[in-house]
Design an enzyme around this catalytic site. Structure first.
Site, PDB file in Angstrom:
ATOM      1  N   SER A 267       0.827  -1.117   0.126  1.00 15.66           N
ATOM      2  CA  SER A 267       0.167   0.153  -0.011  1.00 15.66           C
ATOM      3  C   SER A 267       0.799   1.253  -0.071  1.00 15.66           C
ATOM      4  CB  SER A 267      -0.961  -0.008   1.136  1.00 15.66           C
ATOM      5  OG  SER A 267      -0.175   0.429   2.476  1.00 15.66           O
ATOM      6  N   ASP A 268       0.510   2.447  -0.431  1.00 18.04           N
ATOM      7  CA  ASP A 268       0.987   3.680  -0.124  1.00 18.04           C
ATOM      8  C   ASP A 268       0.927   3.873   1.483  1.00 18.04           C
ATOM      9  OD1 ASP A 268       2.355   5.826  -0.350  1.00 18.04           O
ATOM     10  OD2 ASP A 268       1.065   6.529  -2.125  1.00 18.04           O
TER      11      ASP A 268
END
Length: 747
Positions: A267-268
């Site tokens: 994920s960011d």
């Protein structure tokens, strides 16, 4: 003799390639580790905390961390490695950092490198960035950014490859190869569609039709995957209403099912808990379940997987097999990166590599490849030998941080060569260089304009270093205005009123609306944020030691009100006409861009003549082939970028007014002429339907050849029969890329 100088068409614009959706079979090592790991250790592999975030050294020592980010110093990394050595299974850690355009030595920003129209520039710069990063103890960078960006208001446009899918994809792939050759893994981001945020506002949603998504936005990511990228990062946005971090369609169906991506998805930062903030999950537990089931394997500093996954598995809400699948992907990627077989890390050895002379020399040379000469009235550049005094104006000329640009990793500003430094070092003996600030980098006050103009009036030439401070660009730096910041335009007018020629050196991370600058400026040299050795490269270009050979990878508008304005827009039934009110135009802005995509001048003059299309009737297995003679009609050596554009004239849906299909760069001496041939597979001329199928429809295609997106029409070809590939996941065919070759000297 035929020399292939650059591959420049793109298979990835075509029908998706079907590969098995299942993950590759895990190795014996991965199977053994999975069998030995506790539930907590498995979840730990899916956690990547950040320095200054949720990093917990106790979890590292307990084997409950898969990787860390934002630890940039060799000593810090060595200490964390020592902690990890205390863990039960001693599974190696990922050490990641945003190495966007260098580690200690900074190179030009990615958008600037795209302006070189030569992916080898990006491949070289990322190689050296990786060499320094590897020496510092890193093994993964969060780059390349393959977000197609067609709205210059978006601050992160500076991190990618511009507005064209082919150009952006070629540079994304080159950056993957460069990082690999330098010894670290690469992370593709931000999957997918981040560059299409509404209004150019960071973190805003994006809405993209299926055909547009596949024709424009997905190809750059696809090319990076085909280049062997190791990790893929999600974006913060919702795409068509679904958070990308919860999108099974993106992460599992397309990325893995269609493209066969074998690595893992991260994920960011903090993006998994933000699924709930986007209104698609009721709390962090549901967000964690949605993300993992969508195919997001690692949580970057969100602390959600660590907090939620064990409970979800124990109560049966989440099958442990789903957890094992994600862990296996992380372990397999570490294995492919060679982390299990790494040699002991010596932090003391890094000092011999960081900022090494040959790496800085590469930064200097590559920076000069990215500069775009936008304007050069009366050939005021290069600086003439009789010039004896130069007034350098603008705080940006002496700003080391702004010369480096944003995403500066672990660069040391004090080691940066500014434009002022470079001019003082390069100016011939007897040429005086005077510096006057005029205003600070924000330029909110005109109180010093009069003094600056008075000093500048005493010089033979004025070099005004203007543009965006580095904090005006990058993440969180969207702008509603695209004009020169503050009172810079007023300062430029005041300098021009002295009667001395004004050369603008423009620092910027995006296209700017320069309509008010083109009249007072004699010349405009766009240097972006040129990096650690940027000042030397700028000075050498101004004095003519180097020829500016960059071309715009993005369209420059006249006014922000024209945005979005791209060269490959769809046609309108009423094209803009100055004399007709009821056409597609603005009442208060002239038609068209200020500077088109592909535009760039040099210190010599090129001609393209005798353009000819080899065959006018083509089948789906043929190639569109165009030959042209390119000549240097000037008195200095220089490099020309030959650009081939195509338009599908009549189709079942409106097609862009033109699309870049091939290009190449060649060096010519004064008076030299060479014949070049550009060749494009006919199967690259099609588009996707909404059902995911791909088609090259029979009919007429217009061909344009020249030095920018304003290239003239040279003729047409007819394709018959057409070509059709079934919807996503059904076509296993790969397509050959096109290229440009240099045949030899003309008669």
């Amino acid at each position: 003799m035929r020399i292939t100088i650059f591959f420049a068409a793109i298979a990835s614009l075509l029908a998706p390639i079907a590969t098995a959706g299942a993950d590759p079979a895990p190795s014996e090592r991965v199977r053994r580790l999975l069998a030995e790991m506790t539930l907590e250790e498995k979840i730990g592999q899916l956690d990547m905390p950040s320095h200054g975030g949720h990093y917990d050294p106790a979890r590292v020592a307990a084997g409950r961390t898969g990787g860390v980010l934002n630890f940039g110093s060799p000593q810090e990394i060595a200490a964390i490695r020592a902690l990890n050595a205390q863990s039960r299974l001693k599974i190696p850690l990922i050490f990641g950092l945003d190495v966007i355009h260098g580690y200690r030595t900074l190179f030009p920003m990615p958008l600037a490198e795209a302006a070189s129209f030569d992916p080898a520039v990006a491949e070289q710069s990322t190689h050296w960035a990786a060499v320094e990063s590897r020496a510092a103890g890193l093994n993964l960078t969060f780059s390349p950014v393959a977000d197609l960006a067609r709205d210059p208001r978006w601050g992160r446009i500076v991190e990618g490859g511009g507005e064209d899918p082919m150009l952006a994809g070629l540079f994304a792939a080159a950056r993957v190869r460069g990082f690999h050759s330098g010894g670290i893994g690469a992370t593709l981001k931000h999957f997918a569609g981040y560059g299409a945020v509404e209004g150019g506002r960071d973190y805003a949603p994006a809405d993209i039709s299926e055909g547009t998504l596949r024709d424009r936005y997905l190809p750059p990511y696809r090319m990076a995957v085909e280049a062997g990228v190791d990790v893929v990062m999600t974006s913060y946005i919702s795409l068509n209403g679904t958070p990308t971090t919860a999108s099974r369609r993106l992460m599992s169906d397309i990325l893995r099912g269609e493209w066969g991506f074998p690595g893992y998805v991260v994920s960011d930062m903090n993006a998994i808990p933000e699924i709930a903030l986007l209104g698609v999950a009721d709390g962090n537990g549901e967000a964690a379940k949605l993300a993992l089931e969508a195919g997001v394997d690692q949580d970057m500093d969100g602390e959600v997987y660590i907090a939620e996954l064990a409970g979800l598995v124990r109560d049966g809400t989440l099958p442990e097999a789903a957890l094992d699948r994600a862990v296996a992907r992380v372990l397999a990627t570490k294995e492919r990166l060679g982390l299990f077989d790494e040699k002991p890390f010596d932090p003391a050895a890094a000092s011999a590599v960081l900022g090494r002379a040959d790496i800085r020399a590469a930064s200097r040379a590559l920076a000069a490849e990215t500069f775009v000469l936008l304007q050069n009235k009366d050939d005021v550049l290069p600086i003439r030998p009789e010039t004896r005094s130069i007034a350098v104006v603008g705080a940006l000329a002496a700003s080391q941080a702004d010369t480096l640009g944003n995403n500066a990793a672990r660069a040391v500003p004090a080691e940066t060569v500014t434009v002022l430094d470079g001019l003082r070092a390069r100016a011939p003996a007897g040429t005086r260089i005077d510096f006057v600030e005029g205003c600070d980098t924000a330029c909110t006050s005109d109180s010093n304009f009069q003094a600056a103009a008075a000093k500048a009036a005493e010089a033979d030439l004025i070099v005004a270093v203007l543009g965006e401070p580095q904090d005006h660009s990058g993440e969180g730096a969207s702008r509603a205005s695209l004009e020169l910041p503050g009172r810079q335009t007023d300062l430029l007018r005041r300098l021009a009123a002295t009667g001395r020629p004004v050369v603008v050196v423009l620092l910027a991370g995006r296209p700017l609306a320069l309509s008010e600058a083109v009249d007072p400026a004699a010349a405009i040299l766009l240097v972006w944020y040129p990096g650690s050795e940027g000042g030397h490269a700028v000075a050498e270009t101004l004095f003519g030691d180097r020829d500016p050979a960059g071309r715009l990878p993005v369209t420059f508008p006249r006014h922000v009100g024209q945005v979005p304005i791209t060269y490959d827009a769809l046609p309108t039934a009423r094209p803009g006409k100055v004399e007709d009110r009821y056409t597609s135009r603005y009442l208060d802005v002239a038609l068209g861009p200020l500077f088109p995509f592909g535009h760039g001048l040099g210190y010599t003059r090129f001609t393209q003549s005798d353009a000819r299309i080899a065959a006018r009737k083509l089948g789906p297995d043929d190639r569109l082939t165009v030959a042209v003679t390119v000549a240097n009609a000037g008195t200095r050596p220089g490099r020309e970028v030959v650009q081939l554009y195509v338009r599908d004239v009549v189709a079942s849906r409106a097609r862009p007014v033109r699309e870049l299909k091939a290009f190449g760069k060649l060096l010519l001496e004064p008076g030299e002429a060479r014949e070049v041939v550009l060749s494009v597979p006919v199967r690259s001329l099609g588009f996707h339907r909404d059902d995911g199928s791909y088609v090259v429809e029979p009919g007429r295609f217009d061909v344009y050849l020249g030095s920018s997106a304003a290239a003239p029409l040279i003729g047409s070809v007819v394709v018959s029969p057409g070509y059709e590939a079934p919807p996503a996941g059904l076509s296993a065919e790969r397509f050959e890329a096109g290229h440009m070759t240099v045949i030899g000297k003309s008669p």
